[in-house]
Design a protein around this motif. Structure first.
Motif, PDB file in Angstrom:
ATOM      1  N   LEU A  57     -66.178  -1.724 -13.926  1.00  0.00           N
ATOM      2  CA  LEU A  57     -65.909  -2.890 -14.772  1.00  0.00           C
ATOM      3  C   LEU A  57     -65.654  -4.147 -13.944  1.00  0.00           C
ATOM      4  O   LEU A  57     -65.457  -5.219 -14.506  1.00  0.00           O
ATOM      5  CB  LEU A  57     -64.709  -2.609 -15.685  1.00  0.00           C
ATOM      6  CG  LEU A  57     -64.922  -1.533 -16.749  1.00  0.00           C
ATOM      7  CD1 LEU A  57     -63.609  -1.227 -17.466  1.00  0.00           C
ATOM      8  CD2 LEU A  57     -65.982  -1.964 -17.736  1.00  0.00           C
ATOM      9  N   GLY A  58     -65.655  -4.010 -12.617  1.00  0.00           N
ATOM     10  CA  GLY A  58     -65.467  -5.169 -11.750  1.00  0.00           C
ATOM     11  C   GLY A  58     -64.017  -5.481 -11.435  1.00  0.00           C
ATOM     12  O   GLY A  58     -63.719  -6.511 -10.846  1.00  0.00           O
ATOM     13  N   LYS A  59     -63.105  -4.598 -11.797  1.00  0.00           N
ATOM     14  CA  LYS A  59     -61.682  -4.804 -11.498  1.00  0.00           C
ATOM     15  C   LYS A  59     -61.415  -4.248 -10.106  1.00  0.00           C
ATOM     16  O   LYS A  59     -61.099  -3.077  -9.939  1.00  0.00           O
ATOM     17  CB  LYS A  59     -60.822  -4.134 -12.558  1.00  0.00           C
ATOM     18  CG  LYS A  59     -61.024  -4.725 -13.934  1.00  0.00           C
ATOM     19  CD  LYS A  59     -60.190  -4.018 -14.972  1.00  0.00           C
ATOM     20  CE  LYS A  59     -60.467  -4.614 -16.338  1.00  0.00           C
ATOM     21  NZ  LYS A  59     -59.735  -3.906 -17.388  1.00  0.00           N
ATOM     22  N   LEU A  60     -61.541  -5.121  -9.113  1.00  0.00           N
ATOM     23  CA  LEU A  60     -61.506  -4.683  -7.718  1.00  0.00           C
ATOM     24  C   LEU A  60     -60.192  -5.008  -7.011  1.00  0.00           C
ATOM     25  O   LEU A  60     -60.064  -4.754  -5.816  1.00  0.00           O
ATOM     26  CB  LEU A  60     -62.677  -5.323  -6.964  1.00  0.00           C
ATOM     27  CG  LEU A  60     -64.060  -5.078  -7.553  1.00  0.00           C
ATOM     28  CD1 LEU A  60     -65.105  -5.880  -6.801  1.00  0.00           C
ATOM     29  CD2 LEU A  60     -64.395  -3.610  -7.533  1.00  0.00           C
ATOM     30  N   ASP A  61     -59.225  -5.586  -7.716  1.00  0.00           N
ATOM     31  CA  ASP A  61     -57.991  -6.010  -7.051  1.00  0.00           C
ATOM     32  C   ASP A  61     -56.963  -4.897  -6.903  1.00  0.00           C
ATOM     33  O   ASP A  61     -56.118  -4.956  -6.024  1.00  0.00           O
ATOM     34  CB  ASP A  61     -57.366  -7.182  -7.817  1.00  0.00           C
ATOM     35  CG  ASP A  61     -58.227  -8.426  -7.722  1.00  0.00           C
ATOM     36  OD1 ASP A  61     -58.890  -8.602  -6.681  1.00  0.00           O
ATOM     37  OD2 ASP A  61     -58.248  -9.204  -8.690  1.00  0.00           O
ATOM     38  N   GLU A  62     -57.026  -3.876  -7.741  1.00  0.00           N
ATOM     39  CA  GLU A  62     -56.031  -2.805  -7.684  1.00  0.00           C
ATOM     40  C   GLU A  62     -56.456  -1.722  -6.699  1.00  0.00           C
ATOM     41  O   GLU A  62     -57.577  -1.229  -6.767  1.00  0.00           O
ATOM     42  CB  GLU A  62     -55.852  -2.177  -9.062  1.00  0.00           C
ATOM     43  CG  GLU A  62     -55.275  -3.108 -10.085  1.00  0.00           C
ATOM     44  CD  GLU A  62     -55.131  -2.456 -11.445  1.00  0.00           C
ATOM     45  OE1 GLU A  62     -54.967  -1.219 -11.501  1.00  0.00           O
ATOM     46  OE2 GLU A  62     -55.198  -3.188 -12.439  1.00  0.00           O
ATOM     47  N   GLU A  63     -55.538  -1.358  -5.801  1.00  0.00           N
ATOM     48  CA  GLU A  63     -55.821  -0.273  -4.856  1.00  0.00           C
ATOM     49  C   GLU A  63     -55.835   1.051  -5.600  1.00  0.00           C
ATOM     50  O   GLU A  63     -55.070   1.269  -6.530  1.00  0.00           O
ATOM     51  CB  GLU A  63     -54.761  -0.235  -3.761  1.00  0.00           C
ATOM     52  CG  GLU A  63     -55.039   0.812  -2.712  1.00  0.00           C
ATOM     53  CD  GLU A  63     -54.048   0.772  -1.570  1.00  0.00           C
ATOM     54  OE1 GLU A  63     -54.121   1.688  -0.734  1.00  0.00           O
ATOM     55  OE2 GLU A  63     -53.225  -0.136  -1.512  1.00  0.00           O
ATOM     56  N   ASN A  79     -61.518   3.446  -2.052  1.00  0.00           N
ATOM     57  CA  ASN A  79     -60.899   2.185  -1.643  1.00  0.00           C
ATOM     58  C   ASN A  79     -61.811   1.402  -0.722  1.00  0.00           C
ATOM     59  O   ASN A  79     -61.888   0.173  -0.807  1.00  0.00           O
ATOM     60  CB  ASN A  79     -59.537   2.436  -0.985  1.00  0.00           C
ATOM     61  CG  ASN A  79     -58.438   2.535  -2.010  1.00  0.00           C
ATOM     62  OD1 ASN A  79     -58.365   1.723  -2.920  1.00  0.00           O
ATOM     63  ND2 ASN A  79     -57.600   3.527  -1.861  1.00  0.00           N
ATOM     64  N   SER A  80     -62.516   2.086   0.173  1.00  0.00           N
ATOM     65  CA  SER A  80     -63.471   1.411   1.047  1.00  0.00           C
ATOM     66  C   SER A  80     -64.589   0.775   0.226  1.00  0.00           C
ATOM     67  O   SER A  80     -64.977  -0.374   0.459  1.00  0.00           O
ATOM     68  CB  SER A  80     -64.048   2.417   2.046  1.00  0.00           C
ATOM     69  OG  SER A  80     -65.061   1.831   2.807  1.00  0.00           O
ATOM     70  N   MET A  81     -65.109   1.516  -0.752  1.00  0.00           N
ATOM     71  CA  MET A  81     -66.148   0.976  -1.627  1.00  0.00           C
ATOM     72  C   MET A  81     -65.619  -0.212  -2.420  1.00  0.00           C
ATOM     73  O   MET A  81     -66.303  -1.232  -2.563  1.00  0.00           O
ATOM     74  CB  MET A  81     -66.642   2.050  -2.589  1.00  0.00           C
ATOM     75  CG  MET A  81     -67.724   1.565  -3.540  1.00  0.00           C
ATOM     76  SD  MET A  81     -68.289   2.813  -4.702  1.00  0.00           S
ATOM     77  CE  MET A  81     -66.881   2.959  -5.770  1.00  0.00           C
ATOM     78  N   ARG A  82     -64.407  -0.116  -2.914  1.00  0.00           N
ATOM     79  CA  ARG A  82     -63.797  -1.200  -3.690  1.00  0.00           C
ATOM     80  C   ARG A  82     -63.680  -2.462  -2.849  1.00  0.00           C
ATOM     81  O   ARG A  82     -64.045  -3.553  -3.286  1.00  0.00           O
ATOM     82  CB  ARG A  82     -62.414  -0.759  -4.188  1.00  0.00           C
ATOM     83  CG  ARG A  82     -61.652  -1.821  -4.961  1.00  0.00           C
ATOM     84  CD  ARG A  82     -60.230  -1.364  -5.254  1.00  0.00           C
ATOM     85  NE  ARG A  82     -59.437  -1.134  -4.068  1.00  0.00           N
ATOM     86  CZ  ARG A  82     -58.785  -2.087  -3.411  1.00  0.00           C
ATOM     87  NH1 ARG A  82     -58.840  -3.333  -3.804  1.00  0.00           N
ATOM     88  NH2 ARG A  82     -58.080  -1.793  -2.337  1.00  0.00           N
ATOM     89  N   LEU A  83     -63.218  -2.318  -1.603  1.00  0.00           N
ATOM     90  CA  LEU A  83     -63.079  -3.472  -0.720  1.00  0.00           C
ATOM     91  C   LEU A  83     -64.430  -4.073  -0.350  1.00  0.00           C
ATOM     92  O   LEU A  83     -64.582  -5.295  -0.275  1.00  0.00           O
ATOM     93  CB  LEU A  83     -62.291  -3.079   0.536  1.00  0.00           C
ATOM     94  CG  LEU A  83     -60.823  -2.736   0.301  1.00  0.00           C
ATOM     95  CD1 LEU A  83     -60.183  -2.218   1.587  1.00  0.00           C
ATOM     96  CD2 LEU A  83     -60.067  -3.934  -0.239  1.00  0.00           C
ATOM     97  N   THR A  84     -65.435  -3.219  -0.128  1.00  0.00           N
ATOM     98  CA  THR A  84     -66.782  -3.705   0.183  1.00  0.00           C
ATOM     99  C   THR A  84     -67.354  -4.477  -1.001  1.00  0.00           C
ATOM    100  O   THR A  84     -67.944  -5.549  -0.819  1.00  0.00           O
ATOM    101  CB  THR A  84     -67.709  -2.529   0.546  1.00  0.00           C
ATOM    102  OG1 THR A  84     -67.151  -1.846   1.674  1.00  0.00           O
ATOM    103  CG2 THR A  84     -69.103  -3.008   0.884  1.00  0.00           C
ATOM    104  N   LEU A  85     -67.179  -3.949  -2.189  1.00  0.00           N
ATOM    105  CA  LEU A  85     -67.658  -4.648  -3.380  1.00  0.00           C
ATOM    106  C   LEU A  85     -66.927  -5.980  -3.565  1.00  0.00           C
ATOM    107  O   LEU A  85     -67.538  -6.980  -3.952  1.00  0.00           O
ATOM    108  CB  LEU A  85     -67.491  -3.773  -4.622  1.00  0.00           C
ATOM    109  CG  LEU A  85     -68.446  -2.596  -4.751  1.00  0.00           C
ATOM    110  CD1 LEU A  85     -68.033  -1.697  -5.909  1.00  0.00           C
ATOM    111  CD2 LEU A  85     -69.867  -3.079  -4.926  1.00  0.00           C
TER     112      LEU A  85
END
Length: 191
Positions: A57-63, A79-85
């Motif tokens: 959904l694009g909510k990338l701020d929460e670890e 988490n690595s994928m989230r940070l890359t995105l």
């Protein structure tokens, strides 16, 4: 008078009774242990599913934090994928702001010169010709920007062919008992 004494159960009856009791205790213990393990795995998969939905959904701020020892690798990778995105999203917004800024100047000049030509502000033929040359040069600049800059940059939130799916549905499809064991994925690298 004879007192009636109850017969003492034979050795075999005692043995079978003891075996039955031990067997029941083992079954109860194993059932409880399996229930605890299954509950832990289900909770972990549910948490990972929730995390992947948040990312899709694009909510990338929460670890992403998943409690448990078996999920550490997946947790770190998510988490690595989230940070890359998140970095790609930041890069994309900077790129769009830069392109917008780079387009603003030539468009403003083209608009200014064409308005001046249209409303008759520039009435001398030499100045009209010079204004048209400036407009043509800015149009050529825009075409160069389009041909060289934008063609080489392709921005997509996900790789081509990527489709966000539910973690639970994917796992249940991949690990269903109806699949032959040779085609089931091996999870030995997580151990």
């Amino acid at each position: 008078m004879h007192r009636f004494r109850p017969k003492r159960p034979s050795f075999m009856v005692q043995f079978y009774t003891m075996v039955l009791v031990i067997f029941v205790v083992i079954i109860v213990f194993c059932s409880v242990a399996l229930w605890v393990i299954a509950r832990s795995i289900t909770n972990s998969i549910t948490a990972l599913d929730k995390a992947t939905k948040q990312i899709s959904l694009g909510k990338l701020d929460e670890e992403i934090v998943v409690k448990g020892s078996n999920e550490i690798i997946v947790d770190v990778n998510l988490n690595s994928m989230r940070l890359t995105l998140k970095e790609n999203q930041t890069r994309r917004s900077r790129f769009i702001m830069g392109v917008s800024h780079d387009l603003r100047t030539p468009i403003a000049l083209i608009k200014g010169y064409t308005e001046a030509l249209a409303d008759g502000t520039v009435d001398q033929p030499e100045m009209q010709k010079k204004s048209l040359q400036i407009v043509l040069s800015k149009i050529a600049q825009l075409e160069d920007m389009r041909a060289h800059g934008l063609r080489s940059v392709c921005i997509h939130p996900f790789p081509k062919g990527f489709r966000p799916t539910s973690c639970i549905s994917t796992m249940s499809r991949r690990c269903s008992p109806s699949r032959p064991s040779a085609s089931r994925p091996s999870f030995s690298h997580f151990v």
